[in-house]
Scaffold this motif. Structure first.
Motif, PDB file in Angstrom:
ATOM      1  N   ARG A   1     -21.995 -32.272 -44.745  1.00  0.00           N
ATOM      2  CA  ARG A   1     -22.723 -31.422 -45.681  1.00  0.00           C
ATOM      3  C   ARG A   1     -22.148 -31.595 -47.085  1.00  0.00           C
ATOM      4  O   ARG A   1     -20.970 -31.901 -47.265  1.00  0.00           O
ATOM      5  CB  ARG A   1     -22.620 -29.942 -45.287  1.00  0.00           C
ATOM      6  N   MET A   2     -23.001 -31.341 -48.085  1.00  0.00           N
ATOM      7  CA  MET A   2     -22.550 -31.346 -49.470  1.00  0.00           C
ATOM      8  C   MET A   2     -21.874 -30.009 -49.781  1.00  0.00           C
ATOM      9  O   MET A   2     -22.330 -28.948 -49.347  1.00  0.00           O
ATOM     10  CB  MET A   2     -23.720 -31.564 -50.415  1.00  0.00           C
ATOM     11  N   ALA A   3     -20.784 -30.075 -50.537  1.00  0.00           N
ATOM     12  CA  ALA A   3     -20.056 -28.861 -50.894  1.00  0.00           C
ATOM     13  C   ALA A   3     -19.348 -29.054 -52.229  1.00  0.00           C
ATOM     14  O   ALA A   3     -19.138 -30.176 -52.694  1.00  0.00           O
ATOM     15  CB  ALA A   3     -19.028 -28.516 -49.814  1.00  0.00           C
ATOM     16  N   ILE A   4     -19.013 -27.929 -52.857  1.00  0.00           N
ATOM     17  CA  ILE A   4     -18.120 -27.922 -54.007  1.00  0.00           C
ATOM     18  C   ILE A   4     -16.718 -27.652 -53.470  1.00  0.00           C
ATOM     19  O   ILE A   4     -16.495 -26.639 -52.799  1.00  0.00           O
ATOM     20  CB  ILE A   4     -18.518 -26.845 -55.030  1.00  0.00           C
ATOM     21  N   VAL A   5     -15.795 -28.564 -53.741  1.00  0.00           N
ATOM     22  CA  VAL A   5     -14.456 -28.496 -53.173  1.00  0.00           C
ATOM     23  C   VAL A   5     -13.438 -28.196 -54.271  1.00  0.00           C
ATOM     24  O   VAL A   5     -13.417 -28.849 -55.314  1.00  0.00           O
ATOM     25  CB  VAL A   5     -14.091 -29.807 -52.464  1.00  0.00           C
ATOM     26  N   VAL A   6     -12.618 -27.195 -54.009  1.00  0.00           N
ATOM     27  CA  VAL A   6     -11.519 -26.831 -54.907  1.00  0.00           C
ATOM     28  C   VAL A   6     -10.217 -27.075 -54.157  1.00  0.00           C
ATOM     29  O   VAL A   6     -10.083 -26.655 -52.999  1.00  0.00           O
ATOM     30  CB  VAL A   6     -11.603 -25.346 -55.325  1.00  0.00           C
ATOM     31  N   ASP A   7      -9.289 -27.757 -54.789  1.00  0.00           N
ATOM     32  CA  ASP A   7      -7.980 -27.888 -54.141  1.00  0.00           C
ATOM     33  C   ASP A   7      -6.858 -27.759 -55.165  1.00  0.00           C
ATOM     34  O   ASP A   7      -7.060 -27.885 -56.365  1.00  0.00           O
ATOM     35  CB  ASP A   7      -7.860 -29.157 -53.306  1.00  0.00           C
ATOM     36  N   PHE A   8      -5.672 -27.466 -54.656  1.00  0.00           N
ATOM     37  CA  PHE A   8      -4.496 -27.324 -55.498  1.00  0.00           C
ATOM     38  C   PHE A   8      -3.262 -27.571 -54.637  1.00  0.00           C
ATOM     39  O   PHE A   8      -3.305 -27.473 -53.408  1.00  0.00           O
ATOM     40  CB  PHE A   8      -4.432 -25.929 -56.140  1.00  0.00           C
ATOM     41  N   VAL A   9      -2.174 -27.908 -55.319  1.00  0.00           N
ATOM     42  CA  VAL A   9      -0.916 -28.207 -54.649  1.00  0.00           C
ATOM     43  C   VAL A   9       0.098 -27.112 -54.948  1.00  0.00           C
ATOM     44  O   VAL A   9       0.195 -26.641 -56.087  1.00  0.00           O
ATOM     45  CB  VAL A   9      -0.366 -29.575 -55.107  1.00  0.00           C
ATOM     46  N   ILE A  10       0.804 -26.688 -53.921  1.00  0.00           N
ATOM     47  CA  ILE A  10       1.873 -25.699 -54.080  1.00  0.00           C
ATOM     48  C   ILE A  10       3.195 -26.373 -53.748  1.00  0.00           C
ATOM     49  O   ILE A  10       3.350 -26.961 -52.670  1.00  0.00           O
ATOM     50  CB  ILE A  10       1.664 -24.489 -53.154  1.00  0.00           C
ATOM     51  N   THR A  11       4.149 -26.291 -54.680  1.00  0.00           N
ATOM     52  CA  THR A  11       5.483 -26.843 -54.453  1.00  0.00           C
ATOM     53  C   THR A  11       6.527 -25.751 -54.654  1.00  0.00           C
ATOM     54  O   THR A  11       6.234 -24.677 -55.182  1.00  0.00           O
ATOM     55  CB  THR A  11       5.767 -28.013 -55.417  1.00  0.00           C
ATOM     56  N   GLY A  12       7.746 -26.048 -54.241  1.00  0.00           N
ATOM     57  CA  GLY A  12       8.856 -25.125 -54.459  1.00  0.00           C
ATOM     58  C   GLY A  12       9.075 -24.116 -53.355  1.00  0.00           C
ATOM     59  O   GLY A  12       9.967 -23.269 -53.456  1.00  0.00           O
ATOM     60  N   ILE A  13       8.272 -24.171 -52.309  1.00  0.00           N
ATOM     61  CA  ILE A  13       8.377 -23.226 -51.195  1.00  0.00           C
ATOM     62  C   ILE A  13       8.603 -24.007 -49.897  1.00  0.00           C
ATOM     63  O   ILE A  13       7.921 -25.001 -49.640  1.00  0.00           O
ATOM     64  CB  ILE A  13       7.104 -22.366 -51.069  1.00  0.00           C
TER      65      ILE A  13
ATOM     66  N   ILE B   1     -23.222 -20.673 -42.601  1.00  0.00           N
ATOM     67  CA  ILE B   1     -21.797 -20.913 -42.850  1.00  0.00           C
ATOM     68  C   ILE B   1     -21.650 -21.508 -44.248  1.00  0.00           C
ATOM     69  O   ILE B   1     -22.116 -22.618 -44.514  1.00  0.00           O
ATOM     70  CB  ILE B   1     -21.226 -21.881 -41.800  1.00  0.00           C
ATOM     71  N   ASP B   2     -21.014 -20.756 -45.128  1.00  0.00           N
ATOM     72  CA  ASP B   2     -20.963 -21.189 -46.529  1.00  0.00           C
ATOM     73  C   ASP B   2     -19.567 -21.525 -47.021  1.00  0.00           C
ATOM     74  O   ASP B   2     -19.387 -21.810 -48.207  1.00  0.00           O
ATOM     75  CB  ASP B   2     -21.592 -20.129 -47.437  1.00  0.00           C
ATOM     76  N   GLN B   3     -18.565 -21.506 -46.153  1.00  0.00           N
ATOM     77  CA  GLN B   3     -17.212 -21.785 -46.625  1.00  0.00           C
ATOM     78  C   GLN B   3     -16.394 -22.497 -45.548  1.00  0.00           C
ATOM     79  O   GLN B   3     -16.541 -22.245 -44.357  1.00  0.00           O
ATOM     80  CB  GLN B   3     -16.513 -20.476 -47.014  1.00  0.00           C
ATOM     81  N   LEU B   4     -15.555 -23.399 -45.998  1.00  0.00           N
ATOM     82  CA  LEU B   4     -14.592 -24.081 -45.147  1.00  0.00           C
ATOM     83  C   LEU B   4     -13.267 -24.112 -45.901  1.00  0.00           C
ATOM     84  O   LEU B   4     -13.257 -24.075 -47.131  1.00  0.00           O
ATOM     85  CB  LEU B   4     -15.003 -25.527 -44.851  1.00  0.00           C
ATOM     86  N   GLN B   5     -12.176 -24.213 -45.179  1.00  0.00           N
ATOM     87  CA  GLN B   5     -10.915 -24.450 -45.853  1.00  0.00           C
ATOM     88  C   GLN B   5      -9.899 -25.039 -44.904  1.00  0.00           C
ATOM     89  O   GLN B   5     -10.021 -24.946 -43.675  1.00  0.00           O
ATOM     90  CB  GLN B   5     -10.372 -23.169 -46.493  1.00  0.00           C
ATOM     91  N   THR B   6      -8.915 -25.674 -45.514  1.00  0.00           N
ATOM     92  CA  THR B   6      -7.839 -26.276 -44.751  1.00  0.00           C
ATOM     93  C   THR B   6      -6.598 -26.321 -45.616  1.00  0.00           C
ATOM     94  O   THR B   6      -6.646 -26.040 -46.821  1.00  0.00           O
ATOM     95  CB  THR B   6      -8.228 -27.703 -44.287  1.00  0.00           C
ATOM     96  N   ALA B   7      -5.488 -26.642 -45.009  1.00  0.00           N
ATOM     97  CA  ALA B   7      -4.235 -26.851 -45.731  1.00  0.00           C
ATOM     98  C   ALA B   7      -3.389 -27.807 -44.910  1.00  0.00           C
ATOM     99  O   ALA B   7      -3.442 -27.787 -43.676  1.00  0.00           O
ATOM    100  CB  ALA B   7      -3.496 -25.525 -45.941  1.00  0.00           C
ATOM    101  N   TYR B   8      -2.628 -28.640 -45.605  1.00  0.00           N
ATOM    102  CA  TYR B   8      -1.746 -29.548 -44.880  1.00  0.00           C
ATOM    103  C   TYR B   8      -0.551 -29.902 -45.757  1.00  0.00           C
ATOM    104  O   TYR B   8      -0.569 -29.746 -46.980  1.00  0.00           O
ATOM    105  CB  TYR B   8      -2.479 -30.808 -44.417  1.00  0.00           C
TER     106      TYR B   8
ATOM    107  N   ALA C   1      -3.822 -27.103 -50.544  1.00  0.00           N
ATOM    108  CA  ALA C   1      -4.836 -26.192 -50.003  1.00  0.00           C
ATOM    109  C   ALA C   1      -6.196 -26.628 -50.524  1.00  0.00           C
ATOM    110  O   ALA C   1      -6.330 -26.984 -51.701  1.00  0.00           O
ATOM    111  CB  ALA C   1      -4.537 -24.757 -50.427  1.00  0.00           C
ATOM    112  N   ARG C   2      -7.181 -26.599 -49.653  1.00  0.00           N
ATOM    113  CA  ARG C   2      -8.509 -27.112 -50.009  1.00  0.00           C
ATOM    114  C   ARG C   2      -9.575 -26.152 -49.498  1.00  0.00           C
ATOM    115  O   ARG C   2      -9.572 -25.760 -48.332  1.00  0.00           O
ATOM    116  CB  ARG C   2      -8.686 -28.500 -49.402  1.00  0.00           C
TER     117      ARG C   2
END
Length: 210
Positions: free
Chosen positions: A78-90, A7-14, A23-24
Motif C-alpha cells: 500500500r501507499m503511505a506517508i512514512v515518518v522515521d527518526f533515529v534515537i541515540t544515547g540510550i 487500517i490507517d497506521q503501521l509502525q515498527t522499530a529496530y 522508529a518508523r
C-alpha cells in the motif's frame, strides 16, 4: 480495535546498534488514490471524519477505499506517508524504568518524511497488545512465533515510554480520557456489553511515538 477494517497506521522499530534505534511510522496515503475536488474528495471534506456508532459506521470516504485500496491491509502493498527518526544515547537493552530515568541522554535526529510503499506484516489491536505488554494477556495470535515482530513490539514500547517521558519533561499536557466499546444485539441494536477503558498502554506506542 480487533474488528477494524480501515487500517490507517503501521509502525515498527529496530536496532541500528545497542544505543541507536530507528522508529518508523506509516500513515495511509489516501490522497494518492483520491484526486483533489472529485466528488469523493468533496464528500470527505463535508464529512471531515469517520463517525463510529455501535450499530453503524459513517465513513469519511467510501468503504471501497477505506476498507480496500487505501487500507493498510495485512500482507498487501500500500501507499503511505512514512515518518522515521533515529534515537541515540540510550541503552535500549535496559528495562523500561531505567530507560525512562535516563531520558535526558536521548538524542533524536535524522528525521524524514516521504512517500513509500509499505506492507503490513501483522494486523494488531491496542487491547490485545496492551494486555500482552502489561503481562495480563497472551501474545496476540497474529504475531504467531515470529520473533522479529515480538522484538519490534518490545522495542516500540521502550521507544514510546522514552518519548512520553521527554514530552512530560518538556511540559506536554496530559488529559485522562475514557473510551467505550459497545457490543450490540444484531437484530435490535440492543446494547449487550459496555466496555470502558481509561487508557491502554499499547495506545502509547502510536500516540506518543507520533
Amino acid at each position: 480495535n480487533d474488528d477494524t477494517l480501515d487500517i490507517d497506521q503501521l509502525q515498527t522499530a529496530y536496532y541500528l546498534n545497542s544505543t541507536s534505534v530507528i522508529a518508523r511510522i506509516a500513515v495511509a496515503d489516501v490522497a494518492s488514490f483520491l484526486p483533489i475536488n472529485t466528488l469523493i474528495d468533496q464528500r470527505a471534506k463535508s464529512n471531515t471524519a469517520t463517525c463510529y456508532t455501535p450499530a453503524l459506521v459513517n465513513s469519511m470516504i467510501p468503504e471501497e477505499l477505506s476498507h480496500g485500496i487505501t487500507s493498510l491491509n495485512e500482507h498487501e502493498d500500500r501507499m503511505a506517508i512514512v515518518v522515521d527518526f533515529v534515537i541515540t544515547g540510550i541503552d535500549f537493552s535496559k528495562d523500561v524504568e531505567e530507560i525512562r530515568q535516563n531520558f535526558q541522554n536521548a538524542v533524536i535526529s535524522e528525521e524524514s518524511v516521504r512517500s513509500a510503499v509499505v506492507r503490513n506484516h501483522a494486523k494488531l489491536a491496542y487491547p490485545s497488545v496492551g494486555a500482552w505488554l502489561e503481562g495480563t494477556g497472551p501474545l496476540p495470535p497474529a504475531v504467531g512465533n515470529r520473533q522479529e515482530i515480538i522484538d519490534s513490539l518490545i522495542l516500540q514500547d521502550k521507544v514510546a515510554q522514552l518519548l512520553l517521558e521527554i514530552r512530560r519533561h518538556n511540559g506536554a499536557l496530559e488529559f485522562r480520557r475514557s473510551e467505550f466499546w459497545v457490543s450490540c444485539g444484531v437484530a435490535v441494536y440492543r446494547i449487550v456489553y459496555l466496555f470502558v477503558s481509561f487508557g491502554i498502554r499499547c495506545e502509547i506506542l502510536f500516540v506518543d511515538t507520533v
